[in-house]
Design a protein around this motif. Structure first.
Motif, PDB file in Angstrom:
ATOM      1  N   TYR A  39       0.804  -1.229   0.000  1.00 57.04           N
ATOM      2  CA  TYR A  39       0.000   0.000   0.000  1.00 57.04           C
ATOM      3  C   TYR A  39       0.839   1.282   0.000  1.00 57.04           C
ATOM      4  CZ  TYR A  39      -3.527  -3.364   1.543  1.00 57.04           C
ATOM      5  OH  TYR A  39      -4.362  -4.450   1.644  1.00 57.04           O
ATOM      6  N   VAL A  62       2.355   2.424   2.649  1.00 62.94           N
ATOM      7  CA  VAL A  62       2.067   3.044   3.937  1.00 62.94           C
ATOM      8  C   VAL A  62       3.191   2.729   4.921  1.00 62.94           C
ATOM      9  CG1 VAL A  62       0.493   3.119   5.898  1.00 62.94           C
ATOM     10  CG2 VAL A  62      -0.417   2.943   3.570  1.00 62.94           C
ATOM     11  N   SER A 107       1.317   8.079   4.042  1.00 64.92           N
ATOM     12  CA  SER A 107       0.752   7.287   2.951  1.00 64.92           C
ATOM     13  C   SER A 107       0.601   8.130   1.698  1.00 64.92           C
ATOM     14  CB  SER A 107      -0.624   6.750   3.365  1.00 64.92           C
ATOM     15  OG  SER A 107      -1.561   7.815   3.396  1.00 64.92           O
ATOM     16  N   TRP A 113      -4.735   7.262  -0.680  1.00 60.58           N
ATOM     17  CA  TRP A 113      -5.030   6.099   0.155  1.00 60.58           C
ATOM     18  C   TRP A 113      -6.062   6.444   1.219  1.00 60.58           C
ATOM     19  CZ3 TRP A 113      -3.786   4.987   5.445  1.00 60.58           C
ATOM     20  CH2 TRP A 113      -3.976   3.655   5.822  1.00 60.58           C
TER      21      TRP A 113
END
Length: 656
Positions: free
Chosen positions: A613, A615, A646, A650
Motif C-alpha cells: 500500500y 504506507v 501514505s 489512500w
C-alpha cells in the motif's frame, strides 16, 4: 440656490480626494473631511460661501446618524456585554466627566459649564474607533467588544446630554429650576407614551401596509418620513431632533424590516455625515490655533492621559483583565464627533462661549489624529504596566491564579478561547476521552461553562503564569481559537517558550496572519478565509457533478499553492505538517484500529503495509504510551492508534 449647489459640489470633490488620500496613508476618513472643512472654510481658501447653509444641511447627517444608531441598537446584542455596557460605560462616562469637570471648574468655569464640558469630553469617536478596530481585525476581541459597548453607551448619553444644555444654561436654582425639570420630565414621558404606541401598533401596521405594495420607493420614503417626522415631533414639544431620530430608529429596529431599513439609510447617513465633518472643519478658527498652540497641545495631552486612564480603570472594574482594559482605554482616549455635536448644542443654548467651543474643537481634531498611534502603542503600554503594581488591580476572583499552583495535568490539550470552535473542540475531546483544559476571558462564559462541568478557567493566556497553571509545559497540544490577532501572536510566542515540544495550532480569520503566526512558533495555522473558500468551491463543484476524487485533488492544489506562496521555510527545517509542500502526493493519517480490524494480531512485517500500500508506520500509541519508529516485529492490537505516512489517495478506513 445655484451658489449652494456649487458649494456642495466643491465640498464633495474635495471630500473624495481627502478620502482617497486618507485611505492611502491609513488615516480615518473623518480626519480628512475635517481638514477639507478647514481648507474650504472662511479662514483658509474661502471657496465655500454659504457656510451657514452647509451647517444646516449637515444637521441632517446628525439626525440620520442617530436614526441609524437607533436602528442598530439591540437589547439582545447588548445582553452579551451588559457588564461592560452598564458598569464600564457608566464608570467611564461619569468618571471622565467628574475629573474633567473638576479640572475646568478649578480653571475658572462655572459649575454648570464645568459639568457640561466634562460630559462633552467624556464622549469618544464611534466612527474613528470602530473603523480602526475593523481594520485591525479586533472588533470581536475582548477589548473590541468592551470598547463597542462603551461607545454605544456614550452614543445614547448624547441625547440626554443635549437635552441638559438648555437646562444648565438657565439654571438659577430654586423653584424655577425644579419647574423646568418637571416640564422636561413630562415631555419625556409624553414622548415615551407615544413611542410605545407607535412601536406596538402604528409602525408595524404601517410598514406591513407599505411592504405589501412591493415598492422599494414607498419603503424608502416611509422610513425617511418616520425618521424626519418623529424628529420634528420631538422638536415641536421642545426636545431635540436628535432624540426624535433615535426614537424613530429604535421603533423601526424592533420590526421585521430593520435590516432593510439600515441598508437603505446607510448611504444617506454617510453622505450627510461627510457634510457634518466638513462643516465642523469650517468652524475651526485657524487664528485661534495660531494664537494658542501651546494651550491646545497641553489640553490634548491632558485628555489623552485622563480618558485612557479612567476608561482602563472602568474596564478593570467591569471584570476585564489588565491587557484588555488597557487596550480598551487607549481606544477611547480621543474626543469624538458627538462631542462636537454636544458642544454646538451648548453654544446654541448659551451655556458655552465661542472660546470654549474652539478649545473642544481643537482638542477633538488633535486627539483624533493621535488615535491610530495611541491604539498601536496599546500592547507596548500593556507590557510596561504588567510590571507595575497596577497588575494587582485586576478584579478579585477573576485575576490570574498566580499562587494557585497547577492543575496537575499531563499529555492534555489546552483550548484558548471558548467560542464556537473552542466549544466544538471541547465536545469532541470529551467524546474521545482526551483530557483538556480551557482558558477564557469572558467571565460570564466561564461561569456558565463551569456550571455545566467544563474544565474551564478565567485567565489571560498572554501571561506565562496562566499557561503554567494549566500545565502548558506538559501539554501535548495547545490550540488558540480567539479573534484577537495580537493576543494570538503573543500567546503563540509564549506557549512555544513554555512548551517547546507541544503541537501548537492556531485559528485565524485572515490568510495574511498565517505566515506571521508560523514565525511566532505555531505548528499549524488554519485560516477561515482559506477553509471557507475550499468549502465553497467544493460544494459548487460537487453540485456540478465533478467527481469527488477530482475535487480532493483541487483542494490539495489550492492548499499547496498557498503554502508555497506563504511559507519560505528551508526543507531541512520542515515539520510533518509541511509534507505536502515538499513531498507532493504524500500525506499523514492517524488511525485507531477497531476490534474488527484485519491488522489486529499481525506484525508490521506481516501486514505488508509498505510493499502493498505504500504506507509507513511512524508511531504507535497504546495505553497512553507512544512508541516511535516501531520495529518490524511489533504486533498490532485492537485500540492501537497508528501514525502513518501514505499516498494522498489512500483511504485510512482500509485498515481501521
Amino acid at each position: 440656490m445655484t451658489g449652494l449647489l456649487v458649494d456642495i459640489t466643491v465640498i464633495f470633490v474635495l471630500a473624495v480626494v481627502a478620502a482617497i488620500v486618507c485611505a492611502r496613508i491609513g488615516l480615518p476618513s473623518a480626519l480628512g473631511l475635517l481638514f477639507v472643512g478647514v481648507l474650504a472654510g472662511p479662514d483658509a481658501l474661502g471657496v465655500v460661501g454659504n457656510v451657514h447653509q452647509i451647517e444646516i444641511i449637515s444637521e441632517i447627517g446628525v439626525v440620520l446618524l442617530l436614526f441609524v444608531i437607533g436602528l442598530e441598537f439591540s437589547l439582545a446584542n447588548l445582553a452579551h456585554v451588559r457588564t461592560q455596557f452598564l458598569l464600564g460605560g457608566s464608570l467611564q462616562f461619569f468618571g471622565t466627566a467628574v475629573v474633567v469637570g473638576a479640572a475646568t471648574y478649578f480653571g475658572g468655569t462655572s459649575l454648570a459649564q464645568g459639568a457640561y464640558l466634562g460630559c462633552v469630553v467624556a464622549l469618544s469617536s464611534t466612527a474613528i474607533v470602530i473603523k480602526l478596530l475593523q481594520e485591525r481585525s479586533e472588533l470581536d476581541s475582548p477589548h473590541g467588544r468592551a470598547t463597542t459597548a462603551v461607545l454605544i453607551y456614550q452614543d445614547l448619553a448624547v441625547v440626554p446630554l443635549m437635552l441638559l444644555a438648555p437646562l444648565l444654561a438657565g439654571a438659577s436654582g430654586g423653584a424655577s429650576a425644579l419647574a423646568e425639570v418637571g416640564v422636561l420630565l413630562l415631555k419625556v414621558a409624553g414622548v415615551g407614551v407615544f413611542s410605545i404606541v407607535a412601536y406596538r401598533w402604528v409602525v408595524p401596521w404601517l410598514l406591513r401596509l407599505v411592504v405589501a405594495t412591493r415598492s422599494s420607493e414607498a419603503f424608502v420614503l416611509t422610513v425617511i418620513a418616520l425618521c424626519v417626522g418623529i424628529a420634528m415631533l420631538t422638536q415641536s414639544v421642545g426636545l431635540s431632533l436628535a432624540l426624535g431620530a433615535f426614537i424613530a430608529g429604535l421603533i423601526v429596529s424592533e420590526s421585521d424590516y430593520s435590516h432593510q431599513a439600515v441598508t437603505l439609510m446607510l448611504p444617506f447617513r454617510d453622505v450627510f455625515m461627510s457634510l457634518f465633518f466638513v462643516s465642523i472643519g469650517m468652524l475651526l478658527d485657524l487664528s485661534y490655533f495660531v494664537k494658542h498652540p501651546g494651550e491646545l497641545l497641553l489640553l490634548t495631552l491632558g485628555v489623552l492621559a485622563i480618558k485612557p486612564f479612567v476608561a482602563g480603570l472602568a474596564s478593570l472594574a467591569s471584570g476585564l483583565p489588565l491587557r484588555s482594559s488597557v487596550l480598551t482605554g487607549v481606544s477611547l482616549g480621543q474626543v469624538g464627533e458627538f462631542s462636537l455635536v454636544a458642544a454646538t448644542a451648548g453654544v446654541s443654548a448659551g451655556l458655552l462661549g465661542a472660546d470654549a467651543f474652539q478649545k473642544v474643537l481643537g482638542v477633538a481634531v488633535l486627539s483624533m489624529v493621535a488615535t491610530p498611534a495611541l491604539m498601536a502603542a496599546g500592547p507596548g503600554i500593556t507590557r510596561l504596566l504588567e510590571k507595575t503594581p497596577l497588575a494587582r488591580l485586576e478584579r478579585p476572583g477573576l485575576a490570574s491564579p498566580k499562587a494557585a499552583g497547577t492543575l496537575g495535568l499531563s499529555g492534555h490539550v489546552i483550548i484558548v478561547g471558548f467560542g464556537v470552535t473552542g466549544r466544538n473542540l471541547a465536545h469532541t475531546a470529551r467524546l474521545a476521552e482526551v483530557p483538556y483544559a480551557i482558558l477564557e476571558l469572558n467571565a460570564g462564559t466561564v461561569r456558565e461553562a463551569s456550571a455545566a462541568g467544563e474544565p474551564i478557567f478565567f485567565g489571560d493566556a498572554t501571561h506565562e503564569e496562566i499557561l503554567r497553571y494549566v500545565d502548558a509545559q506538559k501539554a501535548r497540544a495547545i490550540t488558540v481559537v480567539i479573534d484577537d490577532r495580537l493576543a494570538a501572536r503573543r500567546i503563540v510566542e509564549l506557549a512555544r517558550r513554555v512548551a517547546p515540544d507541544a503541537f501548537i495550532l492556531v485559528r485565524t480569520r485572515y490568510l495574511r496572519e498565517v505566515e506571521v503566526l508560523h514565525g511566532c512558533g505555531a505548528d499549524e495555522v488554519i485560516a477561515d478565509e482559506m477553509e471557507v473558500s475550499i468549502e465553497v468551491f467544493s460544494r459548487v463543484l460537487a453540485r456540478m457533478m465533478v467527481p469527488r476524487e477530482q475535487i480532493k485533488s483541487y483542494i490539495g492544489e489550492v492548499r499547496g499553492d498557498w503554502r508555497r506562496m506563504a511559507r519560505s521555510l528551508a526543507k531541512d527545517a520542515t515539520a510533518v505538517h509541511d509534507l505536502r509542500v515538499h513531498a507532493p502526493g504524500l500525506t499523514t493519517h492517524t488511525v485507531r484500529l477497531s476490534e474488527g480490524s484485519w491488522l489486529a494480531g499481525l506484525s508490521i512485517a506481516e501486514s505488508k503495509l509498505r510493499p502493498d500500500y505504500g504506507v509507513t508506520v511512524l508511531a504507535i500509541t497504546r495505553d497512553g504510551q507512544t512508541t516511535s519508529h516501531p520495529a518490524s516485529d511489533e504486533v498490532f492490537r485492537a485500540g492501537d492508534v497508528l501514525f502513518v505516512v501514505s499516498p494522498e489517495e489512500w483511504e485510512a478506513s482500509a485498515i481501521a
